[in-house]
Design an enzyme around this catalytic site. Structure first.
Site, PDB file in Angstrom:
ATOM      1  N   LYS A  23      -9.587 -15.151   7.963  1.00 17.90           N
ATOM      2  CA  LYS A  23     -10.041 -15.168   6.561  1.00 17.90           C
ATOM      3  C   LYS A  23     -11.120 -14.114   6.339  1.00 17.90           C
ATOM      4  O   LYS A  23     -11.069 -13.354   5.385  1.00 17.90           O
ATOM      5  CB  LYS A  23     -10.593 -16.559   6.233  1.00 17.90           C
ATOM      6  CG  LYS A  23     -11.360 -16.623   4.929  1.00 17.90           C
ATOM      7  CD  LYS A  23     -11.883 -18.006   4.634  1.00 17.90           C
ATOM      8  CE  LYS A  23     -13.292 -18.266   5.077  1.00 17.90           C
ATOM      9  NZ  LYS A  23     -14.354 -17.588   4.326  1.00 17.90           N
ATOM     10  N   ASN A  24     -12.091 -14.077   7.246  1.00 14.72           N
ATOM     11  CA  ASN A  24     -13.233 -13.187   7.024  1.00 14.72           C
ATOM     12  C   ASN A  24     -12.911 -11.724   7.301  1.00 14.72           C
ATOM     13  O   ASN A  24     -13.743 -10.854   7.081  1.00 14.72           O
ATOM     14  CB  ASN A  24     -14.434 -13.632   7.877  1.00 14.72           C
ATOM     15  CG  ASN A  24     -15.038 -14.917   7.340  1.00 14.72           C
ATOM     16  OD1 ASN A  24     -14.669 -15.381   6.267  1.00 14.72           O
ATOM     17  ND2 ASN A  24     -15.966 -15.500   8.092  1.00 14.72           N
ATOM     18  N   CYS A 119     -19.283 -21.178  -0.622  1.00 14.77           N
ATOM     19  CA  CYS A 119     -19.848 -22.391  -0.020  1.00 14.77           C
ATOM     20  C   CYS A 119     -21.337 -22.509  -0.320  1.00 14.77           C
ATOM     21  O   CYS A 119     -22.074 -21.520  -0.273  1.00 14.77           O
ATOM     22  CB  CYS A 119     -19.656 -22.344   1.499  1.00 14.77           C
ATOM     23  SG  CYS A 119     -17.992 -22.762   2.014  1.00 14.77           S
ATOM     24  N   ARG A 124     -28.095 -17.494  -0.314  1.00 15.78           N
ATOM     25  CA  ARG A 124     -27.148 -16.397  -0.134  1.00 15.78           C
ATOM     26  C   ARG A 124     -27.303 -15.269  -1.150  1.00 15.78           C
ATOM     27  O   ARG A 124     -26.418 -15.015  -1.966  1.00 15.78           O
ATOM     28  CB  ARG A 124     -25.710 -16.933  -0.130  1.00 15.78           C
ATOM     29  CG  ARG A 124     -25.492 -18.006   0.909  1.00 15.78           C
ATOM     30  CD  ARG A 124     -24.057 -18.419   1.032  1.00 15.78           C
ATOM     31  NE  ARG A 124     -23.302 -17.530   1.885  1.00 15.78           N
ATOM     32  CZ  ARG A 124     -22.053 -17.725   2.234  1.00 15.78           C
ATOM     33  NH1 ARG A 124     -21.406 -18.780   1.791  1.00 15.78           N
ATOM     34  NH2 ARG A 124     -21.413 -16.897   3.026  1.00 15.78           N
ATOM     35  N   ASP A 309     -20.660 -20.261  11.744  1.00 16.25           N
ATOM     36  CA  ASP A 309     -19.468 -20.955  11.240  1.00 16.25           C
ATOM     37  C   ASP A 309     -18.959 -22.025  12.213  1.00 16.25           C
ATOM     38  O   ASP A 309     -18.106 -22.836  11.851  1.00 16.25           O
ATOM     39  CB  ASP A 309     -18.343 -19.944  10.953  1.00 16.25           C
ATOM     40  CG  ASP A 309     -18.597 -19.160   9.671  1.00 16.25           C
ATOM     41  OD1 ASP A 309     -19.538 -19.502   8.939  1.00 16.25           O
ATOM     42  OD2 ASP A 309     -17.854 -18.198   9.412  1.00 16.25           O
ATOM     43  N   ARG A 401      -9.686 -23.790   1.584  1.00 14.54           N
ATOM     44  CA  ARG A 401     -10.182 -22.436   1.324  1.00 14.54           C
ATOM     45  C   ARG A 401     -10.052 -21.567   2.569  1.00 14.54           C
ATOM     46  O   ARG A 401      -9.784 -20.373   2.459  1.00 14.54           O
ATOM     47  CB  ARG A 401     -11.672 -22.480   0.952  1.00 14.54           C
ATOM     48  CG  ARG A 401     -11.967 -22.992  -0.432  1.00 14.54           C
ATOM     49  CD  ARG A 401     -13.423 -22.780  -0.761  1.00 14.54           C
ATOM     50  NE  ARG A 401     -13.770 -21.402  -0.423  1.00 14.54           N
ATOM     51  CZ  ARG A 401     -14.988 -20.964  -0.176  1.00 14.54           C
ATOM     52  NH1 ARG A 401     -15.997 -21.787  -0.212  1.00 14.54           N
ATOM     53  NH2 ARG A 401     -15.209 -19.700   0.102  1.00 14.54           N
TER      54      ARG A 401
END
Ligand code: UD1
Length: 421
Positions: A23-24, A119, A124, A309, A401
């Protein structure tokens, strides 16, 4: 109402699992396709709601997308990029969508992007992205929740990041690829996803050296071209299945993994008496019950340190390990969202500033819990696999997600997870 999961413990998980594309890695690569102005094919794309949202965003800006989910191929037709203003409807859904600001600025000379969502794991900010773009010559304004950036031309610069932010490194690498002259980016992130993005950009005609080290040099080019690129495997999804094997005292073989990217996770699993073997097909993770799973201290750090994570997932493992673990979160300031829910399942956890003191208990107890964010949700799902009785896990949308069918893939390994729509 979003879906929920009913999880009934069903013994050790056993079998093979194929790890999805990261995903990242895919989200920044999708943003980077905008730089080319041509058609790009991205392969090994995971079927995630975050990818769907990113496609929606690219389309809202005038680009086209065609996604063959079965094959994992996503084509972006970026010649149509014409709108410089991104709608909150899309950017509010995922933080990574903010990464379009660099490519839009480089292609269109301006970009207006809402401050991102994603999230809820801390404040952030995006100040490091913006400092970098300003150093390349952009005028930045912040008004009514939107960031506006303008630049007739971008010019290479020497940029030192106060913190090795993954997103800021990606934003600056992308914008600097089409700037005039050389950019030297220091104290930047070294995550494998940064290297993957640099590989995409270089194949598309950029000139980036040193990605994966803390100093990256980018020589700006005039234009880039469409290419085909396959994204790296998801190290966090792999780590999640590794913890699932450890928690259920099972035996899981992972294919499509890069063992190198998982070194901090592997080292920690070995430290707590879980076996991890590198094999021809990938990795085998198992626990043979000769030694009990024991407590360990964990401190999250930028790569190659222990990944933030994976913090919540390891907390689920430590919740029933023998002894007391201290888990310290240094990357995000509000990433213990799973703690309250784990405590409702009977875990003994105390938060002291940026650390969680986890006193291992014999067993957790199933109850109703709620996922507050992606990794916290996955951590609760794993904790429920060995709890006493059924767990009802609400907030499946958070898990969807970033995990491709986590429920069905756990079931293929022997779990009993039912999705209720
Ligand atoms: C990325 C990952 C996320 C992972 C994180 C850290 C994606 C899509 N997401 O997020 O899964 O948890 O890296 O490995 O790749 N910060 C600032 N100013 C900025 C940018 C960041 O202060 O301009 C701070 C953040 O608030 C945070 C820390 O730096 O405390 C790390 O953030 P960053 O590395 O940028 O993470 P993301 O790119 O958001």
């Amino acid at each position: 109402m979003t879906d929920k999961f009913i999880i009934t413990p069903n013994g050790p998980l056993k079998g093979d699992v194929h790890i999805s594309g990261a995903k990242n890695a895919v989200l920044p690569v999708l943003a980077a396709t905008l730089l080319t102005g041509q058609d790009c094919v991205v392969q090994n794309v995971p079927d995630l709601s975050d990818v769907e949202a990113m496609c929606g965003l690219l389309e809202s800006l005038g680009a086209g997308t065609r996604w063959d989910r079965e094959a994992g191929n996503l084509t972006v037709f970026s010649s149509g990029l014409e709108r410089h203003e991104a709608a909150y409807e899309w950017v509010g859904k995922l933080r990574a969508s903010f990464l379009i600001i660099g490519p839009m600025l480089a292609r269109l000379g301006r970009a207006k992007v809402p401050l991102p969502g994603g999230c809820a794991i801390g404040s952030r900010p995006v100040d490091l992205h913006l400092k970098g773009l300003a150093a390349l010559g952009a005028d930045i304004e912040h008004a009514h929740g939107f960031i506006s950036a303008k630049a007739e031309k971008l010019t290479g610069a020497r940029i030192y990041l106060d913190f090795p932010s993954v997103g800021a490194t990606e934003s600056i690498m992308m914008a600097a690829s089409l700037a005039q002259g050389q950019t030297i980016l220091e104290n930047c992130a070294v995550e494998p996803e940064i290297v993957d993005l640099a590989n995409f950009l270089n194949a598309a005609g950029a000139d980036i050296r040193g990605a994966g080290t803390d100093t990256v040099k980018i020589n700006g080019t005039n234009g880039m071209r469409g290419i085909t690129h396959s994204v790296i495997p998801d190290r966090i999804e792999a780590g999640t299945f590794m913890v699932a094997a450890a928690l259920t005292r099972g035996d899981i073989r992972l294919t499509n993994v890069m063992a190198d990217h998982l070194k901090p996770v592997t080292a920690k699993l070995k430290e707590v008496n879980v076996n991890v073997q590198e094999t021809d097909f990938g990795l085998r993770v198992f626990h043979d019950n000769t030694l009990e799973v024991i407590a360990a201290d964990i401190k999250t750090l930028p790569y190659p340190g222990f990944p933030t994570d994976m913090q919540a997932l390891f907390m689920s493992l430590m919740a029933t390990a023998a002894g007391t673990s201290i888990i310290t979160e240094t990357v995000f300031e509000n990433r213990f969202m799973q703690v309250g829910e784990l405590k409702r399942m009977g875990a003994e956890i105390k938060i002291e500033s940026r650390s969680a003191v986890v006193e291992g208990v014999r067993k957790l107890a199933g109850t109703q819990v709620c996922a507050s964010d992606l990794r916290a949700g996955a951590a609760l799902m794993l904790a429920a696999l060995t709890a006493d009785g059924k767990t009802e896990l609400n907030g499946a949308n958070h898990i969807d997600r970033g995990y491709c069918n986590l429920d069905t893939r756990l079931n293929q390994l022997g779990a009993d997870v039912r999705r209720i729509s």
